[in-house]
Write a protein that holds these residues in place. Structure first.
Motif, PDB file in Angstrom:
ATOM      1  N   TRP A  14       0.402  -1.483   0.160  1.00 23.54           N
ATOM      2  CA  TRP A  14       0.009  -0.266   0.303  1.00 23.54           C
ATOM      3  C   TRP A  14       1.420   1.016   0.185  1.00 23.54           C
ATOM      4  O   TRP A  14       1.827   1.355   0.859  1.00 23.54           O
ATOM      5  CB  TRP A  14      -0.807   0.081   0.754  1.00 23.54           C
ATOM      6  CG  TRP A  14      -1.749   1.327   1.074  1.00 23.54           C
ATOM      7  CD1 TRP A  14      -2.522   1.098   0.509  1.00 23.54           C
ATOM      8  CD2 TRP A  14      -1.840   2.448   2.189  1.00 23.54           C
ATOM      9  NE1 TRP A  14      -3.584   2.956   0.646  1.00 23.54           N
ATOM     10  CE2 TRP A  14      -3.113   3.410   2.117  1.00 23.54           C
ATOM     11  CE3 TRP A  14      -1.240   2.407   3.695  1.00 23.54           C
ATOM     12  CZ2 TRP A  14      -3.567   4.131   2.670  1.00 23.54           C
ATOM     13  CZ3 TRP A  14      -2.284   2.941   4.491  1.00 23.54           C
ATOM     14  CH2 TRP A  14      -2.878   4.014   3.873  1.00 23.54           C
ATOM     15  N   CYS A  19      -2.607   6.646  -2.545  1.00 22.49           N
ATOM     16  CA  CYS A  19      -4.516   6.940  -2.672  1.00 22.49           C
ATOM     17  C   CYS A  19      -4.786   7.617  -2.382  1.00 22.49           C
ATOM     18  O   CYS A  19      -4.223   8.854  -2.311  1.00 22.49           O
ATOM     19  CB  CYS A  19      -4.301   5.669  -0.940  1.00 22.49           C
ATOM     20  SG  CYS A  19      -6.348   5.698  -0.369  1.00 22.49           S
ATOM     21  N   HIS A  20      -6.554   7.566  -2.921  1.00 20.91           N
ATOM     22  CA  HIS A  20      -7.084   9.187  -3.581  1.00 20.91           C
ATOM     23  C   HIS A  20      -8.656   9.089  -2.242  1.00 20.91           C
ATOM     24  O   HIS A  20      -9.034   9.698  -2.490  1.00 20.91           O
ATOM     25  CB  HIS A  20      -7.359   9.426  -4.612  1.00 20.91           C
ATOM     26  CG  HIS A  20      -8.212   8.747  -5.495  1.00 20.91           C
ATOM     27  ND1 HIS A  20      -8.383   7.639  -5.887  1.00 20.91           N
ATOM     28  CD2 HIS A  20      -6.900   7.700  -7.097  1.00 20.91           C
ATOM     29  CE1 HIS A  20      -8.624   7.084  -7.291  1.00 20.91           C
ATOM     30  NE2 HIS A  20      -8.194   7.304  -7.672  1.00 20.91           N
ATOM     31  N   HIS A  21      -8.632   7.531  -1.451  1.00 21.93           N
ATOM     32  CA  HIS A  21      -9.879   7.439  -0.778  1.00 21.93           C
ATOM     33  C   HIS A  21     -10.916   7.463  -1.325  1.00 21.93           C
ATOM     34  O   HIS A  21     -12.337   7.793  -1.282  1.00 21.93           O
ATOM     35  CB  HIS A  21      -9.355   8.768   0.148  1.00 21.93           C
ATOM     36  CG  HIS A  21      -8.493   8.407   1.109  1.00 21.93           C
ATOM     37  ND1 HIS A  21      -7.920   7.876   1.707  1.00 21.93           N
ATOM     38  CD2 HIS A  21      -7.130   9.706   0.358  1.00 21.93           C
ATOM     39  CE1 HIS A  21      -7.219   7.973   2.334  1.00 21.93           C
ATOM     40  NE2 HIS A  21      -5.938   8.754   1.919  1.00 21.93           N
ATOM     41  N   ASN A  24     -13.317   2.553  -2.492  1.00 17.97           N
ATOM     42  CA  ASN A  24     -13.393   1.002  -3.568  1.00 17.97           C
ATOM     43  C   ASN A  24     -13.380  -0.030  -2.369  1.00 17.97           C
ATOM     44  O   ASN A  24     -13.918  -1.310  -2.260  1.00 17.97           O
ATOM     45  CB  ASN A  24     -12.607   0.881  -4.780  1.00 17.97           C
ATOM     46  CG  ASN A  24     -13.356   2.147  -5.577  1.00 17.97           C
ATOM     47  OD1 ASN A  24     -13.913   2.937  -5.112  1.00 17.97           O
ATOM     48  ND2 ASN A  24     -13.355   1.203  -7.105  1.00 17.97           N
ATOM     49  N   CYS A  25     -11.839  -0.651  -2.494  1.00 17.99           N
ATOM     50  CA  CYS A  25     -11.669  -1.736  -1.299  1.00 17.99           C
ATOM     51  C   CYS A  25     -12.242  -1.742   0.027  1.00 17.99           C
ATOM     52  O   CYS A  25     -12.644  -3.030   0.123  1.00 17.99           O
ATOM     53  CB  CYS A  25     -10.057  -1.454  -1.089  1.00 17.99           C
ATOM     54  SG  CYS A  25      -9.531  -0.021  -0.444  1.00 17.99           S
ATOM     55  N   TRP A  40      -4.917  -1.281   9.088  1.00 19.29           N
ATOM     56  CA  TRP A  40      -6.525  -0.840   8.537  1.00 19.29           C
ATOM     57  C   TRP A  40      -6.807  -2.223   7.794  1.00 19.29           C
ATOM     58  O   TRP A  40      -7.456  -3.176   7.355  1.00 19.29           O
ATOM     59  CB  TRP A  40      -6.549  -0.022   7.500  1.00 19.29           C
ATOM     60  CG  TRP A  40      -5.941  -0.002   6.533  1.00 19.29           C
ATOM     61  CD1 TRP A  40      -4.292   0.244   6.962  1.00 19.29           C
ATOM     62  CD2 TRP A  40      -6.288   0.173   5.229  1.00 19.29           C
ATOM     63  NE1 TRP A  40      -3.828   0.428   4.907  1.00 19.29           N
ATOM     64  CE2 TRP A  40      -4.937   0.181   4.197  1.00 19.29           C
ATOM     65  CE3 TRP A  40      -7.301   0.252   4.550  1.00 19.29           C
ATOM     66  CZ2 TRP A  40      -5.148   0.348   3.122  1.00 19.29           C
ATOM     67  CZ3 TRP A  40      -7.671  -0.035   3.339  1.00 19.29           C
ATOM     68  CH2 TRP A  40      -6.772   0.266   2.497  1.00 19.29           C
ATOM     69  N   CYS A  58      -8.178  -1.551  -7.843  1.00 22.67           N
ATOM     70  CA  CYS A  58      -7.688  -0.334  -7.012  1.00 22.67           C
ATOM     71  C   CYS A  58      -7.472   0.532  -8.219  1.00 22.67           C
ATOM     72  O   CYS A  58      -6.574   0.973  -9.073  1.00 22.67           O
ATOM     73  CB  CYS A  58      -6.842  -0.436  -6.066  1.00 22.67           C
ATOM     74  SG  CYS A  58      -5.718   0.895  -5.558  1.00 22.67           S
ATOM     75  N   PRO A  59      -8.494   1.986  -8.212  1.00 18.86           N
ATOM     76  CA  PRO A  59      -8.662   2.915  -8.706  1.00 18.86           C
ATOM     77  C   PRO A  59      -6.967   3.952  -9.288  1.00 18.86           C
ATOM     78  O   PRO A  59      -6.117   3.976 -10.364  1.00 18.86           O
ATOM     79  CB  PRO A  59      -9.354   3.679  -8.872  1.00 18.86           C
ATOM     80  CG  PRO A  59      -9.328   3.588  -8.098  1.00 18.86           C
ATOM     81  CD  PRO A  59      -8.993   2.286  -6.847  1.00 18.86           C
ATOM     82  N   ALA A  62      -2.526   2.019  -6.079  1.00 20.54           N
ATOM     83  CA  ALA A  62      -1.936   2.312  -4.036  1.00 20.54           C
ATOM     84  C   ALA A  62      -1.965   1.241  -3.573  1.00 20.54           C
ATOM     85  O   ALA A  62      -0.837   1.142  -2.843  1.00 20.54           O
ATOM     86  CB  ALA A  62      -2.733   3.474  -3.307  1.00 20.54           C
ATOM     87  N   LEU A  63      -2.850   0.521  -3.813  1.00 19.46           N
ATOM     88  CA  LEU A  63      -2.845  -1.441  -3.805  1.00 19.46           C
ATOM     89  C   LEU A  63      -2.301  -1.632  -4.493  1.00 19.46           C
ATOM     90  O   LEU A  63      -2.534  -1.415  -5.974  1.00 19.46           O
ATOM     91  CB  LEU A  63      -4.246  -1.838  -3.076  1.00 19.46           C
ATOM     92  CG  LEU A  63      -4.356  -1.434  -1.919  1.00 19.46           C
ATOM     93  CD1 LEU A  63      -5.883  -1.666  -2.162  1.00 19.46           C
ATOM     94  CD2 LEU A  63      -3.910  -1.744  -0.974  1.00 19.46           C
TER      95      LEU A  63
HETATM   96  S1  SF4 Z   1      -9.042   0.974  -3.663  1.00 23.81           S
HETATM   97 FE1  SF4 Z   1      -7.242   2.272  -3.400  1.00 23.81          FE
HETATM   98  S2  SF4 Z   1      -7.171   4.178  -4.073  1.00 23.81           S
HETATM   99 FE2  SF4 Z   1      -8.985   3.364  -3.328  1.00 23.81          FE
HETATM  100  S3  SF4 Z   1      -9.267   3.596  -0.537  1.00 23.81           S
HETATM  101 FE3  SF4 Z   1      -8.469   1.697  -2.048  1.00 23.81          FE
HETATM  102  S4  SF4 Z   1      -5.997   1.341  -1.930  1.00 23.81           S
HETATM  103 FE4  SF4 Z   1      -6.938   3.682  -2.242  1.00 23.81          FE
END
Ligand code: SF4
Length: 68
Positions: A14, A19-21, A24-25, A40, A58-59, A62-63
């Motif tokens: 991660w 990550c733009h929060h 999705n995950c 988390w 993950c768009p 970040a993951l």
């Molecule tokens: S799916 Fe990816 S970008 Fe979205 S909150 Fe999770 S880690 Fe962050």
């Protein structure tokens, strides 16, 4: 910075700065990805295949997955 979580088979990487929060995950696999908990990510809360499937959605990228 990179944070790694492993279940022995795969390692989820991660990168919080990317990550733009979008959440999705958290929505798609909440037992594993729960921002209300520390840490988390709980790698034992779903199968390896389920985790890979959600990480791949993950768009932001970040993951990501490292095979062990
Ligand atoms: S799916 Fe990816 S970008 Fe979205 S909150 Fe999770 S880690 Fe962050």
């Amino acid at each position: 910075m990179k944070v790694e979580y492993t279940n022995g088979e795969i390692t989820v990487v991660w990168q919080p700065k990317i990550c733009h929060h979008s959440g999705n995950c958290v929505r798609n696999l909440n037992p594993v990805f729960d921002t209300g908990r520390v840490p988390w990510v709980d790698m034992n809360a779903a199968s390896t295949d389920e985790i890979i499937s959600v990480v791949n959605k993950c768009p932001s990228g970040a993951l990501s997955i490292k095979q062990n």
